[in-house]
Design a protein around this motif. Structure first.
Motif, PDB file in Angstrom:
ATOM      1  N   ARG A   1     -56.847 -55.962  18.166  1.00  0.00           N
ATOM      2  CA  ARG A   1     -55.502 -55.390  18.248  1.00  0.00           C
ATOM      3  C   ARG A   1     -55.571 -53.865  18.108  1.00  0.00           C
ATOM      4  O   ARG A   1     -55.300 -53.334  17.036  1.00  0.00           O
ATOM      5  CB  ARG A   1     -54.596 -55.974  17.166  1.00  0.00           C
ATOM      6  CG  ARG A   1     -54.354 -57.467  17.286  1.00  0.00           C
ATOM      7  CD  ARG A   1     -53.441 -57.958  16.178  1.00  0.00           C
ATOM      8  NE  ARG A   1     -53.168 -59.366  16.261  1.00  0.00           N
ATOM      9  CZ  ARG A   1     -52.182 -59.902  16.980  1.00  0.00           C
ATOM     10  NH1 ARG A   1     -51.384 -59.113  17.689  1.00  0.00           N
ATOM     11  NH2 ARG A   1     -51.985 -61.203  17.012  1.00  0.00           N
ATOM     12  N   PRO A   2     -55.948 -53.159  19.161  1.00  0.00           N
ATOM     13  CA  PRO A   2     -55.998 -51.701  19.060  1.00  0.00           C
ATOM     14  C   PRO A   2     -54.602 -51.115  18.901  1.00  0.00           C
ATOM     15  O   PRO A   2     -53.619 -51.644  19.448  1.00  0.00           O
ATOM     16  CB  PRO A   2     -56.634 -51.282  20.386  1.00  0.00           C
ATOM     17  CG  PRO A   2     -56.344 -52.403  21.332  1.00  0.00           C
ATOM     18  CD  PRO A   2     -56.327 -53.644  20.506  1.00  0.00           C
ATOM     19  N   GLU A   3     -54.504 -50.028  18.148  1.00  0.00           N
ATOM     20  CA  GLU A   3     -53.201 -49.391  17.948  1.00  0.00           C
ATOM     21  C   GLU A   3     -52.670 -48.805  19.236  1.00  0.00           C
ATOM     22  O   GLU A   3     -51.463 -48.825  19.492  1.00  0.00           O
ATOM     23  CB  GLU A   3     -53.326 -48.296  16.891  1.00  0.00           C
ATOM     24  CG  GLU A   3     -53.516 -48.827  15.477  1.00  0.00           C
ATOM     25  CD  GLU A   3     -53.596 -47.703  14.459  1.00  0.00           C
ATOM     26  OE1 GLU A   3     -53.659 -46.527  14.873  1.00  0.00           O
ATOM     27  OE2 GLU A   3     -53.605 -48.007  13.251  1.00  0.00           O
TER      28      GLU A   3
ATOM     29  N   GLN B   1     -60.247 -49.787  13.676  1.00  0.00           N
ATOM     30  CA  GLN B   1     -59.520 -49.123  14.760  1.00  0.00           C
ATOM     31  C   GLN B   1     -60.261 -47.858  15.191  1.00  0.00           C
ATOM     32  O   GLN B   1     -60.359 -47.546  16.381  1.00  0.00           O
ATOM     33  CB  GLN B   1     -58.103 -48.759  14.298  1.00  0.00           C
ATOM     34  CG  GLN B   1     -57.170 -49.931  14.086  1.00  0.00           C
ATOM     35  CD  GLN B   1     -56.752 -50.579  15.390  1.00  0.00           C
ATOM     36  OE1 GLN B   1     -56.750 -49.939  16.447  1.00  0.00           O
ATOM     37  NE2 GLN B   1     -56.405 -51.852  15.328  1.00  0.00           N
ATOM     38  N   ASN B   2     -60.788 -47.130  14.214  1.00  0.00           N
ATOM     39  CA  ASN B   2     -61.537 -45.917  14.517  1.00  0.00           C
ATOM     40  C   ASN B   2     -62.788 -46.242  15.328  1.00  0.00           C
ATOM     41  O   ASN B   2     -63.163 -45.515  16.256  1.00  0.00           O
ATOM     42  CB  ASN B   2     -61.913 -45.229  13.205  1.00  0.00           C
ATOM     43  CG  ASN B   2     -62.177 -43.738  13.369  1.00  0.00           C
ATOM     44  OD1 ASN B   2     -62.020 -43.175  14.442  1.00  0.00           O
ATOM     45  ND2 ASN B   2     -62.598 -43.091  12.284  1.00  0.00           N
ATOM     46  N   VAL B   3     -63.447 -47.368  15.002  1.00  0.00           N
ATOM     47  CA  VAL B   3     -64.640 -47.787  15.739  1.00  0.00           C
ATOM     48  C   VAL B   3     -64.279 -48.157  17.176  1.00  0.00           C
ATOM     49  O   VAL B   3     -64.977 -47.762  18.134  1.00  0.00           O
ATOM     50  CB  VAL B   3     -65.322 -48.973  15.029  1.00  0.00           C
ATOM     51  CG1 VAL B   3     -66.440 -49.550  15.886  1.00  0.00           C
ATOM     52  CG2 VAL B   3     -65.864 -48.549  13.673  1.00  0.00           C
ATOM     53  N   LEU B   4     -63.192 -48.908  17.357  1.00  0.00           N
ATOM     54  CA  LEU B   4     -62.778 -49.302  18.708  1.00  0.00           C
ATOM     55  C   LEU B   4     -62.424 -48.077  19.553  1.00  0.00           C
ATOM     56  O   LEU B   4     -62.763 -48.011  20.745  1.00  0.00           O
ATOM     57  CB  LEU B   4     -61.576 -50.243  18.631  1.00  0.00           C
ATOM     58  CG  LEU B   4     -61.847 -51.658  18.095  1.00  0.00           C
ATOM     59  CD1 LEU B   4     -60.539 -52.447  17.989  1.00  0.00           C
ATOM     60  CD2 LEU B   4     -62.848 -52.403  18.973  1.00  0.00           C
ATOM     61  N   GLU B   5     -61.778 -47.110  18.942  1.00  0.00           N
ATOM     62  CA  GLU B   5     -61.439 -45.889  19.671  1.00  0.00           C
ATOM     63  C   GLU B   5     -62.700 -45.118  20.036  1.00  0.00           C
ATOM     64  O   GLU B   5     -62.812 -44.550  21.125  1.00  0.00           O
ATOM     65  CB  GLU B   5     -60.504 -45.024  18.832  1.00  0.00           C
ATOM     66  CG  GLU B   5     -59.999 -43.786  19.571  1.00  0.00           C
ATOM     67  CD  GLU B   5     -59.014 -42.978  18.747  1.00  0.00           C
ATOM     68  OE1 GLU B   5     -58.580 -41.916  19.231  1.00  0.00           O
ATOM     69  OE2 GLU B   5     -58.687 -43.401  17.618  1.00  0.00           O
ATOM     70  N   PHE B   6     -63.659 -45.099  19.121  1.00  0.00           N
ATOM     71  CA  PHE B   6     -64.945 -44.462  19.397  1.00  0.00           C
ATOM     72  C   PHE B   6     -65.597 -45.069  20.628  1.00  0.00           C
ATOM     73  O   PHE B   6     -66.081 -44.358  21.514  1.00  0.00           O
ATOM     74  CB  PHE B   6     -65.846 -44.621  18.168  1.00  0.00           C
ATOM     75  CG  PHE B   6     -67.298 -44.288  18.389  1.00  0.00           C
ATOM     76  CD1 PHE B   6     -67.729 -42.974  18.351  1.00  0.00           C
ATOM     77  CD2 PHE B   6     -68.239 -45.286  18.619  1.00  0.00           C
ATOM     78  CE1 PHE B   6     -69.074 -42.651  18.547  1.00  0.00           C
ATOM     79  CE2 PHE B   6     -69.577 -44.979  18.812  1.00  0.00           C
ATOM     80  CZ  PHE B   6     -70.002 -43.650  18.777  1.00  0.00           C
ATOM     81  N   MET B   7     -65.594 -46.390  20.716  1.00  0.00           N
ATOM     82  CA  MET B   7     -66.186 -47.064  21.870  1.00  0.00           C
ATOM     83  C   MET B   7     -65.389 -46.761  23.135  1.00  0.00           C
ATOM     84  O   MET B   7     -65.960 -46.464  24.191  1.00  0.00           O
ATOM     85  CB  MET B   7     -66.244 -48.569  21.619  1.00  0.00           C
ATOM     86  CG  MET B   7     -66.787 -49.377  22.793  1.00  0.00           C
ATOM     87  SD  MET B   7     -66.805 -51.156  22.442  1.00  0.00           S
ATOM     88  CE  MET B   7     -67.368 -51.788  24.030  1.00  0.00           C
TER      89      MET B   7
ATOM     90  N   PHE C   1     -56.777 -57.625  23.120  1.00  0.00           N
ATOM     91  CA  PHE C   1     -57.776 -58.130  24.048  1.00  0.00           C
ATOM     92  C   PHE C   1     -58.857 -58.875  23.267  1.00  0.00           C
ATOM     93  O   PHE C   1     -58.924 -58.817  22.038  1.00  0.00           O
ATOM     94  CB  PHE C   1     -58.414 -56.989  24.855  1.00  0.00           C
ATOM     95  CG  PHE C   1     -59.292 -56.089  24.040  1.00  0.00           C
ATOM     96  CD1 PHE C   1     -60.667 -56.307  23.937  1.00  0.00           C
ATOM     97  CD2 PHE C   1     -58.754 -55.004  23.344  1.00  0.00           C
ATOM     98  CE1 PHE C   1     -61.477 -55.489  23.168  1.00  0.00           C
ATOM     99  CE2 PHE C   1     -59.571 -54.181  22.577  1.00  0.00           C
ATOM    100  CZ  PHE C   1     -60.928 -54.425  22.488  1.00  0.00           C
ATOM    101  N   ARG C   2     -59.695 -59.565  24.003  1.00  0.00           N
ATOM    102  CA  ARG C   2     -60.886 -60.191  23.458  1.00  0.00           C
ATOM    103  C   ARG C   2     -62.090 -59.708  24.250  1.00  0.00           C
ATOM    104  O   ARG C   2     -62.047 -59.647  25.477  1.00  0.00           O
ATOM    105  CB  ARG C   2     -60.808 -61.723  23.559  1.00  0.00           C
ATOM    106  CG  ARG C   2     -59.798 -62.378  22.644  1.00  0.00           C
ATOM    107  CD  ARG C   2     -59.759 -63.890  22.897  1.00  0.00           C
ATOM    108  NE  ARG C   2     -58.775 -64.551  22.060  1.00  0.00           N
ATOM    109  CZ  ARG C   2     -59.018 -65.086  20.870  1.00  0.00           C
ATOM    110  NH1 ARG C   2     -60.239 -65.030  20.378  1.00  0.00           N
ATOM    111  NH2 ARG C   2     -58.065 -65.663  20.179  1.00  0.00           N
TER     112      ARG C   2
END
Length: 876
Positions: A739-741, A712-718, A746-747
């Motif tokens: 499944r981002p918080e 989740q931290n990586v997705l938020e970083f992006m 999404f895919r």
């Protein structure tokens, strides 16, 4: 009955102990025995020594005996000194330099007058080189080194008369850094549930197990030290690379190897591997050792290991011993014994496995015994065949030179003008290190209708190391061999492509017609002719580093790391008469930075462009803050990535997957790099195969993945503007449902089709495949329109139309002309890759991700694709 049984066990243990002591104590030798120095007999269960005491003990023997000499010959990546220990008769030790010159003459001179040749053979000795424990978890060979030296000197268990005709050469440990890592780790967990567990990380500064995959490219200093022994310094006649293998198969493997074999190596050399291997099998079995196998599992086709010496006319052998848990004994039940792979289909008495080991306790002392007995056999065989081996070495030298005059190809030409001339110089340096003679054209000429220009480099194959030259300069074609006529093909043991020109993106011309030396003008060149370093101009104020050179990126990264301002152009520019490709770098030279710039320039092979005026179109460049994800699971590709970054002056921070949960990614980093590791290793901290979860044998504190929280931290970083770079297996992080918080599921508009293609017959075990690159894109600046990339059972991408504000672009794809996809190596049904993406750029939120289906820095051997990594780090 219990009392009688106890007495019997005690008697057996006493006999074993006395035998072990006898093995390392000749009684009247006057030498310090291994047991006296270490405080235990090497091979004693659960006892290991470090590298420094090993060297100290051998140096003590050197001071006590005239039959051993220690010679320093290089250093490890962590700057530990490396040595060769020579063991022979006192006369031979005192005469080493003369014997070395005889070795050199017989190995390299194909025109020795017959009378002199006869005298050299009569005077010469057989040099047998063993290299020990390059894989640091395979501890037994190096732990046996003190006994090898001591027993050969004193005659314990062996006949010292053999040393009149043999010089035994020993690299006491091929991987000193890894040896200490493993021994310290083992001792840390003695008497705990984790005794014998795996070391978290790689057992080497960089490459771990891949230390044995580096002998064509020679990137690591420990490998350079070992290769120099047979390429340039001592020219031994026999080389034995000692390894360990799995615990539940045969106890010991000796040559000959299994098919396929290298097609460029002379048949007589293969015959000699039979002689030494058969004698080892016979002698070891006669000594009561069971479980000796031959022609099993290991082939001799791929030249990446120390046995690259075979392409240099050395009788090159491999031994493999069944492992214990480092130095802890294991008990193996009969039903657990099995064989796999080539050469043996059942764990039963066979022609190449005549005395199976029945199971039971397998101890560290067993391993040491097998290693010692194999060495005694090697020395004895070398002595028995002394004259024949020395004669063979010079005859093979003559034969290879003659082949180069009668069999095509006859020359390889490397044009001086290349897309990346820095890689050309690096290749010339590498070939010189391999002992290859290189020439430069003095005049222009024509060969097979092609213009060969003055200054081009030409490599004739009429050389002693012809087999090696042909092997690494040609494109590879795997020799298909089958178990039965028309039946299943014998699969390669390792990769199938190592063409140096292809892997470096260099043009090479193969000449298949012979031209006498006096028909064109060329001059031998030596290292100093092409190992020059660039220098600063005296008056010009600006330096331009063209983006088509890998070295230009090195200059830019090193300069920025030293606080020097660097600028970069986004488009092709013309300055005066020079075309400056997009992505080139500009440094202003002034009195304040001249010393720092000189330090940068001194690390380069090629000269930058110099100009008195600043070209238009350049803008300031900032050093990205880079995080590199490295798992604890012997993450070799992450190690190779660290090596690349360190070589090119790229600063970075290593993050373990467990670190991602609490890391301040947005505040601390601009780019996160995910090298080639599996999704479950990164996310879950374990490995899944065929639906089963395998928990690795580590202390549990080292097997934590990043988990959902870290991802989740990586997705938020992006999403907030960060850049993710991923290649190989780690790209699976981007497949499937996200499944981002803080947001909708999404895919990413990319998926992996490799499983389907494999089911339908696609197979690529490690080959070089062509891809076409998208022009005028930040990721491809400085690159040609097409390159080769290394594909080894990697993902095969497919993209889809994006939704939810995302975007994607295919930056590289396999060509439509399926006949041109396979450049070197072996593949089946590669036409299935037609137009499939190999590089995909993704955009989501304010950030981006760059995905490579292949590994762009595969084992440090594919510089042609390095610029893809460099550009991805610098993308805004």
């Amino acid at each position: 009955m219990k009392f009688i049984k106890s007495i019997s066990i005690c008697l057996i243990l006493l006999l074993m102990a006395s035998a072990s002591v006898a093995r390392s104590d000749s009684g009247n030798s006057g030498l310090t025995s291994p047991a006296d120095f270490f405080g235990f007999n090497p091979g004693e269960d659960r006892k290991l020594f470090l590298y420094e005491p090993l060297i100290e003990y051998l140096e003590i023997l050197d001071s006590e005996s005239g039959m051993i000499k220690m010679v320093e010959n290089g250093e490890s990546p962590l700057e530990k000194p490396m040595y060769i220990a020579f063991v022979s008769s006192e006369e031979n030790i005192n005469n080493l330099e003369r014997l070395r010159e005889i070795n050199r003459r017989l190995a390299l001179d194909g025109n020795i007058p017959e009378e002199e040749r006869r005298e050299l053979i009569d005077e010469g000795k057989v040099f047998v080189l063993v290299t020990l424990s390059m894989h640091a978890t395979e501890v037994a060979p190096a732990q046996a080194a003190p006994l090898m030296a001591y027993n050969l000197i004193t005659g314990t268990d062996s006949n010292p008369a053999h040393l009149e005709d043999v010089v035994f050469m020993m690299v006491p440990n091929h991987n000193p850094d890894g040896m200490n890592m493993i021994v310290n780790h083992y001792n840390k967990y003695l008497d705990t549930p984790y005794e014998g567990s795996s070391l978290p990380g790689v057992y080497h500064k960089y490459v771990g197990h891949n230390i044995n995959r580096d002998f064509v490219t020679l990137t690591q200093s420990d490998n350079q030290a070992v290769a120099d022994i047979y390429n340039r310094d001592w020219f031994p006649h026999v080389l034995v690379e000692k390894h360990q293998m799995g615990s539940t198969g045969p106890r010991y493997f000796v040559p000959p190897s299994h098919d396929p074999i290298a097609q460029n190596i002379d048949e007589l050399l293969w015959n000699w591997t039979w002689v030494f291997g058969s004698n080892m099998a016979r002698d070891m079995t006669a000594s009561g050792l069971k479980g000796i196998s031959q022609a099993y599992l290991f082939d001799d086709y791929w030249p990446g290991s120390t046995q690259t010496s075979a392409w240099k006319n050395v009788i090159s052998l491999l031994t493999e011993a069944a492992s214990v848990q480092l130095a802890s004994p294991i008990y193996i039940e009969a039903n657990e014994l099995q064989v796999r792979g080539k050469g043996l289909s059942e764990y039963k008495k066979s022609i190449n496995f005549p005395a199976p080991w029945p199971g039971g306790w397998w101890t560290f002392d067993d391993l040491i015994t097998y290693e010692l007995e194999s060495v005694y056999s090697l020395v004895k065989t070398g002595a028995i065949h002394r004259e024949d081996i020395l004669t063979f070495r010079n005859e093979l030298c003559r034969k290879e030179i003659e082949k180069g005059q009668k069999e095509p190809p006859f020359y390889y030409v490397l044009p001086a003008r290349q897309h990346d001339d820095g890689e050309l110089v690096a290749l010339l340096e590498l070939l010189d290190r391999h002992g290859v003679e290189i020439y430069r054209m003095d005049d222009e000429t024509t060969m097979e209708g092609k213009r060969i220009m003055e200054g081009d480099f030409i490599i004739p194959l009429a050389q002693p190391f012809r087999a090696f030259i042909k092997e690494v300069m040609e494109d590879q074609t795997f020799p298909e061999r089958h178990y039965t006529p028309g039946g299943e093909m014998i699969r390669p043991y390792d990769i199938t492509s190592w063409s140096l020109p292809l892997h470096r993106g260099l043009q090479s011309i193969e000449v298949n017609n012979y031209y006498p030396d006096d028909s064109f003008s060329h001059s031998r060149i030596y290292p100093e002719a092409f190992t020059y370093r660039a220098s600063l101009p005296e008056n010009n104020n600006y330096l331009i580093f063209p983006s088509n050179r890998n070295e230009s990126f090195k200059a830019a990264f090193m300069a920025m790391d030293n606080g020097i301002e660097v600028q970069r152009n986004a488009n092709i520019l013309m300055h005066q008469t020079e075309e400056i490709p997009a992505g080139s770098f500009l440094i202003e030279l002034n009195n304040r930075n001249r010393e720092s710039v000189e330090e940068v320039i001194s690390a380069l092979h090629t000269q930058p462009l110099a100009t008195e005026t600043a070209p238009d179109g350049f803008s300031p460049l900032q050093m990205p803050r880079i995080a590199l994800c490295e798992t604890n699971f012997h993450d070799m590709d992450a190690g190779w990535t660290r090596f690349l970054f360190d070589t090119y002056g790229i600063p970075y921070t290593v993050l373990n997957p467990a670190d991602f949960k609490n890391a301040s990614l947005q505040e601390d980093y601009d780019v996160i790099v995910f090298p080639d590791a599996t999704r479950d290793q990164i996310i879950d901290g374990h490995t899944t195969r065929d639906g089963e979860v395998y928990i690795p044998f580590y202390n549990p504190e080292y097997i934590e993945g990043m988990g959902s929280e870290g991802w989740q931290n990586v997705l938020e970083f992006m999403d907030r503007g960060g850049h993710l770079v991923s290649w190989g297996r780690s790209t699976s992080l981007f497949f499937g449902l996200m499944r981002p918080e803080n947001g909708e599921p999404f895919r990413f508009p990319v998926r992996d089709n490799s499983s389907r293609l494999t089911r339908e017959g696609f197979y690529c075990p490690g080959s070089f495949l062509k891809i076409n690159l998208l022009a005028d894109h930040p990721l491809t600046m400085g690159m040609p329109s097409e390159i080769g990339v290394f594909h080894r059972s990697n993902p095969v991408f497919a993209t889809s139309i994006p939704t939810f504000g995302m975007d994607r672009r295919v930056i590289g794809q396999f060509p439509e002309d399926t006949r041109s996809i396979l450049l070197s190596g072996y593949a089946e049904n590669e036409d299935m890759l037609e137009r499939q993406p190999a590089i995909v750029w993704l955009e989501k939120g304010e950030g981006q991700a760059t995905l490579f289906s292949f590994v762009p820095n595969f084992r440090g051997s594919t510089p042609v694709s390095n610029k893809l990594i460099f550009n991805s780090l610098l993308m805004k």
